[in-house]
Scaffold this active site. Structure first.
Site, PDB file in Angstrom:
ATOM      1  N   LYS B  78     -44.777 -16.349 -30.568  1.00  0.00           N
ATOM      2  CA  LYS B  78     -46.071 -15.318 -30.726  1.00  0.00           C
ATOM      3  C   LYS B  78     -47.154 -16.322 -30.387  1.00  0.00           C
ATOM      4  O   LYS B  78     -47.308 -17.564 -30.857  1.00  0.00           O
ATOM      5  CB  LYS B  78     -45.901 -15.163 -32.280  1.00  0.00           C
ATOM      6  CG  LYS B  78     -47.320 -14.256 -32.884  1.00  0.00           C
ATOM      7  CD  LYS B  78     -46.861 -14.078 -34.250  1.00  0.00           C
ATOM      8  CE  LYS B  78     -47.955 -12.918 -34.959  1.00  0.00           C
ATOM      9  NZ  LYS B  78     -47.708 -12.919 -36.264  1.00  0.00           N
ATOM     10  N   SER B 153     -47.260  -7.889 -37.295  1.00  0.00           N
ATOM     11  CA  SER B 153     -48.096  -8.093 -36.022  1.00  0.00           C
ATOM     12  C   SER B 153     -47.351  -8.884 -35.012  1.00  0.00           C
ATOM     13  O   SER B 153     -47.918  -9.046 -34.144  1.00  0.00           O
ATOM     14  CB  SER B 153     -49.249  -9.244 -36.557  1.00  0.00           C
ATOM     15  OG  SER B 153     -48.504 -10.428 -37.347  1.00  0.00           O
ATOM     16  N   SER B 177     -44.967  -9.568 -41.054  1.00  0.00           N
ATOM     17  CA  SER B 177     -45.105  -9.516 -39.624  1.00  0.00           C
ATOM     18  C   SER B 177     -43.985  -9.905 -38.808  1.00  0.00           C
ATOM     19  O   SER B 177     -44.034  -9.982 -37.543  1.00  0.00           O
ATOM     20  CB  SER B 177     -46.223 -10.263 -39.167  1.00  0.00           C
ATOM     21  OG  SER B 177     -47.555  -9.469 -39.664  1.00  0.00           O
TER      22      SER B 177
END
Lengths: 99, 485
Positions: B78, B153, B177
């Site tokens: 990420k 996310s 997330s």
């Protein structure tokens, strides 16, 4: 808790405090959303939290403080760090004049 | 061998060890898959093709090294983890051209273990969101249906794993997330306990909630990735000294020895019928195998969303104060310093980040601090006590990871409060600080994955992973979506 309308009315002040001014075209929507969200937060008023210790972190048994010993910094990186700045003067970050 | 991208981490290591294929072949297969799927799912923000192939070649030349737990394994990560040889944007215009001069501890440990990074994955700006639509650059799309969101996310990380761009990924979980996108995309995602994994070098959103963790196609792969990154780091004083466990040596309980708690507050009667049917069938399979279920109460759960969004926004407003356009990042040049701050942040921060900065500023401001911030922290205590009490009656709590399957892109983009409320299924665990694992229970009638999650006691990753491995063995394996022909 608080008067939500009053909170919404002080959006301009909040934006100044948070340094996050919005375009005029977005400001109304932002204020509306903010009003709804803050109104929802009032749900916490239903709970009696007298004598409840606040929990600011779930941290259990964290690492203790380190010995206070000098450690080498990374002078070889200062150029790379300064290289990230939008504007520099010599070895310094540059900001608009404040006086 | 053209389909090496289909291998999970364990299978890939087995093949590399036996020299059935080389690291270069494995990495090339994943990169080819990435190129083929990326135009459809938009999971990545930066691809390191040249560097990855170079590292692969070096590893091939040196030969298999058993001391490196992840030798030759490609991963995606990420875009909130700092790398010193690639961009770190956190999905924000503020950091669009930012190049970190240091690396996250997680990144360093993965590299040291022999992992190869293929790409940085897309995320909501500063990890604030649950659909990846709040990335400043582009939305990511669900590999099962590109008209739908992948969750967030860490939506890019989950989508990349499910699409076969890499057999594993790392994300962060502040309010769900990792777990929610893993559930909506159909892979396994582990949120370790707060304090299990170092946060050093991770772009901060809410410091008392943020935690890094792995996403992969199997529970044992997640355990393996955790093994590499878990444990103390003297650059993050919030990491616990509680010893890590041998996560590779998963202790899978016998079904009859496992007791799962069902918090009735997380099993609402109005769950969509298709999603509820999948979970019902999943529970039935567990019951038939001998797993016991008990009902537990989390009486203060209805206050969790308000408590979380007050506390997390307060922490976010403080963490995001650093984006002032002076030392790094985006700057909107002005003659006046204060005006420059304001314009830089107005232009550089997206709508959701601005909303949370405003909310955080409000709850921390004079006159409101006690009524909102302190109150929310007191409620956090009550919710944590509820969860601890429930977990004292069973091994893990068991619940859906989301109250709906992946929704169409744009469906809730203008309705932030509804999206916050949808986080109810995941964020209470972040208030508490325990570990959580999400895995797929099956596909709903629209062929969208349905995720189920397990919550455990702080630092009982072994218990959660063991229970998860049992569930995985009792449920039918989830196929991969057909993204490209």
């Amino acid at each position: 808790m608080t008067n939500n309308r009053q909170a919404a009315l002080s959006m301009a002040k909040l934006a100044r405090l948070g340094q996050t001014q919005s375009e005029a075209s977005q400001a109304d929507q932002l204020a509306q959303d903010f009003d709804r969200i803050v109104s929802y937060m009032a749900i916490l008023n239903e709970l009696d939290t007298t004598n409840i210790e606040p929990m600011y972190s779930p941290m259990v048994d964290p690492l203790g403080p380190r010995d206070d010993e000098p450690r080498p910094s990374q002078p070889q990186k200062s150029e790379a760090i300064l290289g990230q700045a939008p504007e520099t003067v010599g070895r310094f970050f540059s900001v608009p004049r404040i006086f | 061998m053209t389909d090496l991208w289909r291998l999970d981490l364990a299978q890939a290591t087995k093949g590399l060890k036996k020299r059935d294929f080389s690291v270069t072949e494995l990495v090339s297969s994943c990169l080819a898959r990435l190129k083929a799927t990326e135009p459809i799912i938009d999971a990545t923000l930066a691809v390191f093709e040249e560097e990855a192939l170079k590292t692969a070649k070096e590893l091939d030349q040196r030969g298999y090294d058993p001391s490196q737990e992840l030798w030759g394994l490609p991963l995606t990560i990420k875009d909130v983890f700092c790398l010193n040889d690639g961009p770190t944007t956190a999905g924000s215009k503020e950091l669009a051209n930012y190049q970190s001069v240091f690396e996250a501890t997680v990144v360093q440990r993965l590299r040291r273990a022999g992992a190869i990074f293929l790409a940085k994955t897309n995320c909501d700006e500063f990890a604030m969101g649950s659909s990846t639509e709040f990335s400043a650059f582009k939305p990511t799309r669900n590999p099962w249906d590109p008209t739908r969101i992948p969750g967030g996310s860490s939506g890019g990380a989950a989508a990349s794993v499910v699409a076969g761009q890499a057999p594993g990924a790392f994300g962060t979980d502040t309010g769900g997330s990792i777990r929610q996108p893993a559930g909506l995309c159909g892979c396994v995602g582990l949120k370790p306990s707060y304090g299990r994994v170092s946060r050093y070098g991770i772009v901060a959103y809410a410091s008392s909630f943020d935690q890094a963790g792995p996403l992969a196609m199997t529970v044992s792969d997640c355990a393996r990735l955790l093994t590499v990154v878990a444990g103390p780091d003297d650059r993050d004083s919030t990491v616990s000294r509680i010893p890590t466990s041998d996560y590779l040596n998963l202790k899978i309980p016998k079904p009859a020895d496992l007791v799962l708690g069902l918090p009735k507050e997380l099993w609402p009667e109005d769950l969509p019928a298709g999603l509820a049917a999948v979970l019902k069938e999943a529970k039935k399979l567990l019951t038939e195998a001998g797993v016991k279920f008990i009902e537990v109460d989390l009486p203060n759960l209805r206050y969790a969303v308000a408590s979380y969004y007050i506390l997390a926004s307060a922490e976010a407003s403080s963490n995001l104060a650093r984006y002032d356009g002076i030392r790094y990042g985006f700057r909107e040049p002005k003659e006046d310093l204060v005006e420059q701050y304001a314009q830089t942040r107005a232009e550089g921060l997206g709508p959701e980040a601005r909303r949370r900065v405003l909310l955080g500023t409000f709850v921390l401001s004079s006159g409101y601090y006690e009524a909102y911030f302190r109150k929310a922290a007191q409620v956090r205590r009550l919710i944590a006590q509820d969860i601890a009490r429930a977990l004292s009656q069973c091994h893990c709590l068991f619940a859906p990871v989301a109250s709906r399957s992946a929704w169409p892109l744009g469906a809730f983009i203008d309705d932030p409060l509804t999206v916050y409320q949808m986080d109810l299924m995941t964020l209470p665990l972040n208030l508490y600080g325990g570990p959580g694992l999400c895995l797929s229970a099956g596909l709903d009638p629209d062929r969208l994955p349905v995720g189920a999650q397990l919550w455990g006691r702080p630092f009982d990753e072994m218990g959660v992973l063991g229970a998860g491995a049992l569930l995985e063995s009792l449920w039918p394996p989830l196929e991969r979506p057909k993204i490209v022909s």
